[in-house]
Design a protein around this motif. Structure first.
Motif, PDB file in Angstrom:
ATOM      1  N   LYS A  79       0.828  -1.198   0.000  1.00  0.00           N
ATOM      2  CA  LYS A  79       0.000   0.000   0.000  1.00  0.00           C
ATOM      3  C   LYS A  79       0.870   1.258   0.000  1.00  0.00           C
ATOM      4  O   LYS A  79       0.702   2.138  -0.824  1.00  0.00           O
ATOM      5  N   SER A  80       1.858   1.278   0.925  1.00  0.00           N
ATOM      6  CA  SER A  80       2.667   2.485   0.994  1.00  0.00           C
ATOM      7  C   SER A  80       3.472   2.659  -0.295  1.00  0.00           C
ATOM      8  O   SER A  80       3.739   3.756  -0.727  1.00  0.00           O
ATOM      9  N   HIS A  81       3.789   1.505  -0.927  1.00  0.00           N
ATOM     10  CA  HIS A  81       4.517   1.570  -2.182  1.00  0.00           C
ATOM     11  C   HIS A  81       3.661   2.216  -3.275  1.00  0.00           C
ATOM     12  O   HIS A  81       4.100   3.073  -4.011  1.00  0.00           O
ATOM     13  N   THR A  82       2.375   1.814  -3.336  1.00  0.00           N
ATOM     14  CA  THR A  82       1.483   2.352  -4.372  1.00  0.00           C
ATOM     15  C   THR A  82       1.249   3.847  -4.154  1.00  0.00           C
ATOM     16  O   THR A  82       1.141   4.601  -5.095  1.00  0.00           O
ATOM     17  N   ASN A  83       1.161   4.259  -2.853  1.00  0.00           N
ATOM     18  CA  ASN A  83       0.880   5.657  -2.573  1.00  0.00           C
ATOM     19  C   ASN A  83       2.082   6.554  -2.841  1.00  0.00           C
ATOM     20  O   ASN A  83       1.958   7.745  -2.997  1.00  0.00           O
ATOM     21  N   HIS A  84       3.253   5.971  -2.864  1.00  0.00           N
ATOM     22  CA  HIS A  84       4.477   6.748  -2.951  1.00  0.00           C
ATOM     23  C   HIS A  84       4.761   7.134  -4.410  1.00  0.00           C
ATOM     24  O   HIS A  84       4.636   6.308  -5.303  1.00  0.00           O
ATOM     25  N   LYS A  85       5.090   8.406  -4.619  1.00  0.00           N
ATOM     26  CA  LYS A  85       5.337   8.841  -5.997  1.00  0.00           C
ATOM     27  C   LYS A  85       6.822   8.731  -6.329  1.00  0.00           C
ATOM     28  O   LYS A  85       7.479   9.705  -6.641  1.00  0.00           O
ATOM     29  N   GLY A  86       7.347   7.564  -6.240  1.00  0.00           N
ATOM     30  CA  GLY A  86       8.755   7.344  -6.570  1.00  0.00           C
ATOM     31  C   GLY A  86       9.663   7.919  -5.505  1.00  0.00           C
ATOM     32  O   GLY A  86       9.217   8.409  -4.473  1.00  0.00           O
ATOM     33  N   LYS A  87      10.964   7.861  -5.780  1.00  0.00           N
ATOM     34  CA  LYS A  87      11.933   8.378  -4.797  1.00  0.00           C
ATOM     35  C   LYS A  87      11.841   9.916  -4.757  1.00  0.00           C
ATOM     36  O   LYS A  87      11.731  10.562  -5.798  1.00  0.00           O
ATOM     37  N   THR A  88      11.878  10.440  -3.557  1.00  0.00           N
ATOM     38  CA  THR A  88      11.598  11.873  -3.377  1.00  0.00           C
ATOM     39  C   THR A  88      12.792  12.623  -2.793  1.00  0.00           C
ATOM     40  O   THR A  88      13.443  12.140  -1.872  1.00  0.00           O
ATOM     41  N   HIS A 141       9.569  17.245   4.493  1.00  0.00           N
ATOM     42  CA  HIS A 141      10.343  16.002   4.564  1.00  0.00           C
ATOM     43  C   HIS A 141       9.738  15.042   5.579  1.00  0.00           C
ATOM     44  O   HIS A 141       9.652  13.837   5.339  1.00  0.00           O
ATOM     45  N   ARG A 142       9.260  15.579   6.686  1.00  0.00           N
ATOM     46  CA  ARG A 142       8.638  14.733   7.707  1.00  0.00           C
ATOM     47  C   ARG A 142       7.376  14.059   7.160  1.00  0.00           C
ATOM     48  O   ARG A 142       7.061  12.940   7.490  1.00  0.00           O
ATOM     49  N   GLU A 143       6.672  14.774   6.277  1.00  0.00           N
ATOM     50  CA  GLU A 143       5.423  14.221   5.728  1.00  0.00           C
ATOM     51  C   GLU A 143       5.665  13.213   4.612  1.00  0.00           C
ATOM     52  O   GLU A 143       4.973  12.214   4.516  1.00  0.00           O
ATOM     53  N   VAL A 144       6.622  13.532   3.716  1.00  0.00           N
ATOM     54  CA  VAL A 144       6.748  12.717   2.500  1.00  0.00           C
ATOM     55  C   VAL A 144       7.939  11.765   2.511  1.00  0.00           C
ATOM     56  O   VAL A 144       8.028  10.882   1.648  1.00  0.00           O
ATOM     57  N   GLY A 145       8.857  11.959   3.457  1.00  0.00           N
ATOM     58  CA  GLY A 145      10.035  11.083   3.522  1.00  0.00           C
ATOM     59  C   GLY A 145      11.032  11.411   2.417  1.00  0.00           C
ATOM     60  O   GLY A 145      11.089  12.541   1.938  1.00  0.00           O
ATOM     61  N   GLY A 146      11.815  10.442   2.015  1.00  0.00           N
ATOM     62  CA  GLY A 146      12.836  10.660   0.982  1.00  0.00           C
ATOM     63  C   GLY A 146      14.068  11.332   1.539  1.00  0.00           C
ATOM     64  O   GLY A 146      14.370  11.227   2.739  1.00  0.00           O
ATOM     65  N   ASP A 147      14.763  12.065   0.681  1.00  0.00           N
ATOM     66  CA  ASP A 147      16.026  12.695   1.093  1.00  0.00           C
ATOM     67  C   ASP A 147      15.854  14.206   1.217  1.00  0.00           C
ATOM     68  O   ASP A 147      15.036  14.807   0.522  1.00  0.00           O
ATOM     69  N   LEU A 148      16.661  14.794   2.075  1.00  0.00           N
ATOM     70  CA  LEU A 148      16.591  16.236   2.338  1.00  0.00           C
ATOM     71  C   LEU A 148      17.953  16.848   2.039  1.00  0.00           C
ATOM     72  O   LEU A 148      18.976  16.343   2.509  1.00  0.00           O
ATOM     73  N   LEU A 149      17.958  17.911   1.245  1.00  0.00           N
ATOM     74  CA  LEU A 149      19.238  18.524   0.865  1.00  0.00           C
ATOM     75  C   LEU A 149      19.162  20.039   0.970  1.00  0.00           C
ATOM     76  O   LEU A 149      18.255  20.666   0.409  1.00  0.00           O
ATOM     77  N   ARG A 150      20.129  20.634   1.667  1.00  0.00           N
ATOM     78  CA  ARG A 150      20.195  22.086   1.733  1.00  0.00           C
ATOM     79  C   ARG A 150      21.218  22.599   0.723  1.00  0.00           C
ATOM     80  O   ARG A 150      22.357  22.103   0.687  1.00  0.00           O
ATOM     81  N   LEU A 151      20.818  23.572  -0.068  1.00  0.00           N
ATOM     82  CA  LEU A 151      21.759  24.182  -1.016  1.00  0.00           C
ATOM     83  C   LEU A 151      22.367  25.412  -0.353  1.00  0.00           C
ATOM     84  O   LEU A 151      21.648  26.222   0.240  1.00  0.00           O
ATOM     85  N   THR A 152      23.684  25.534  -0.475  1.00  0.00           N
ATOM     86  CA  THR A 152      24.323  26.781  -0.024  1.00  0.00           C
ATOM     87  C   THR A 152      25.260  27.262  -1.127  1.00  0.00           C
ATOM     88  O   THR A 152      25.850  26.451  -1.850  1.00  0.00           O
ATOM     89  N   THR A 153      25.374  28.560  -1.225  1.00  0.00           N
ATOM     90  CA  THR A 153      26.247  29.116  -2.256  1.00  0.00           C
ATOM     91  C   THR A 153      27.703  29.054  -1.775  1.00  0.00           C
ATOM     92  O   THR A 153      27.972  29.147  -0.578  1.00  0.00           O
ATOM     93  N   ALA A 154      28.600  28.911  -2.751  1.00  0.00           N
ATOM     94  CA  ALA A 154      30.025  28.826  -2.415  1.00  0.00           C
ATOM     95  C   ALA A 154      30.456  30.101  -1.688  1.00  0.00           C
ATOM     96  O   ALA A 154      31.212  30.055  -0.722  1.00  0.00           O
ATOM     97  N   ILE A 202      -1.883  17.313  -3.030  1.00  0.00           N
ATOM     98  CA  ILE A 202      -1.119  16.905  -4.218  1.00  0.00           C
ATOM     99  C   ILE A 202      -0.902  15.385  -4.264  1.00  0.00           C
ATOM    100  O   ILE A 202      -0.171  14.891  -5.107  1.00  0.00           O
ATOM    101  N   GLY A 203      -1.522  14.680  -3.332  1.00  0.00           N
ATOM    102  CA  GLY A 203      -1.581  13.222  -3.463  1.00  0.00           C
ATOM    103  C   GLY A 203      -0.542  12.433  -2.703  1.00  0.00           C
ATOM    104  O   GLY A 203      -0.285  11.275  -3.039  1.00  0.00           O
ATOM    105  N   PHE A 204       0.015  13.008  -1.654  1.00  0.00           N
ATOM    106  CA  PHE A 204       0.975  12.234  -0.838  1.00  0.00           C
ATOM    107  C   PHE A 204       0.325  11.728   0.442  1.00  0.00           C
ATOM    108  O   PHE A 204      -0.648  12.274   0.891  1.00  0.00           O
TER     109      PHE A 204
END
Ligand code: FMN
Length: 205
Positions: free
Chosen positions: A41-50, A69-82, A203-205
């Protein structure tokens, strides 16, 4: 007579033992069926890797990114400028303005991830002069094509909402699909958990 009684008791114990083992097995089977059904079930609800990826200077967008991120899971990435941005607001206004005027692509710090395996990208940023920070374009332009991926933008701002950022993102990732965005203004930040929950559901998550 005594022997017959012993035989009857032994048979009784064996039958009872069989019933107990069979009950245990049935129960065990239905439990493992239940867990595999949950996974499916959780697999069907999941919209691929996030991936939830964001840029934030003073922490608002970061807070929203963490909630998503807490709601949808997957990976979390912070962008910072050089190059670090100025701390003083007035200086930052001038820097953001000149980056926009120059159509700059500020360098990002570190190595950007390979997005091949991701299907869904939540992309967050503060609104600067009614647009996304130019470093968000740097991120999008880093990839040859974002075909097959759906980007859900989310923004924080004083009052501008998504501003004109989404059309800017579309120009910089023309092959990607874009889903409904989530704009949160600074005075809505206390309600961010609820706004995020409603949006991810919508949005369907
Ligand atoms: C350079 C700069 C430009 C900004 N331009 C706008 C704007 O055009 N419209 C707006 O509503 N807020 C604007 N803001 C306010 C930020 O978008 C807002 O405070 C946001 O929540 C900051 O997010 P952050 O904490 O993730 O950096 C601007 C802020 C800065 C520093």
């Amino acid at each position: 007579m005594k022997r017959i009684a012993i035989v009857i008791v032994t048979i009784g114990i064996l039958i009872l033992g069989g019933v107990v083992i069979s009950m245990y097995e049935n129960n065990h089977k239905s439990q493992s069926n239940r867990s595999s059904a949950t996974v499916t079930k959780s697999h069907t609800n999941h919209k691929g890797k996030t991936l939830v990826v964001y840029l934030s200077r003073t922490g608002h967008t970061q807070e929203v990114a963490q909630l998503i991120h807490r709601e949808v899971g997957g990976d979390l990435l912070r962008l910072t400028t050089a190059k670090s941005y100025p701390k003083k607001y007035q200086d930052m206004l001038a820097t953001a303005q000149s980056e926009q005027d120059a159509n700059a692509r500020p360098k990002l710090r570190g190595t950007l991830p390979n997005l091949d395996d991701y299907q869904t990208i939540f992309l967050g940023y503060p609104i600067w002069w009614n647009k996304n920070p130019m470093a968000i374009n740097t991120f999008l332009n880093h990839y040859h094509s974002l075909e097959g991926k759906t980007i859900y933008p989310f923004t924080t701002s004083g009052s501008s909402g998504l501003g004109s950022s989404v059309s800017e993102l579309k120009k910089n990732a023309p092959e990607a699909e874009f889903g409904k965005g989530l704009p949160i203004t600074d005075d809505q930040m206390t309600r961010a958990p609820e706004l995020v929950k409603n949006w991810v559901k919508e949005i369907g998550f």
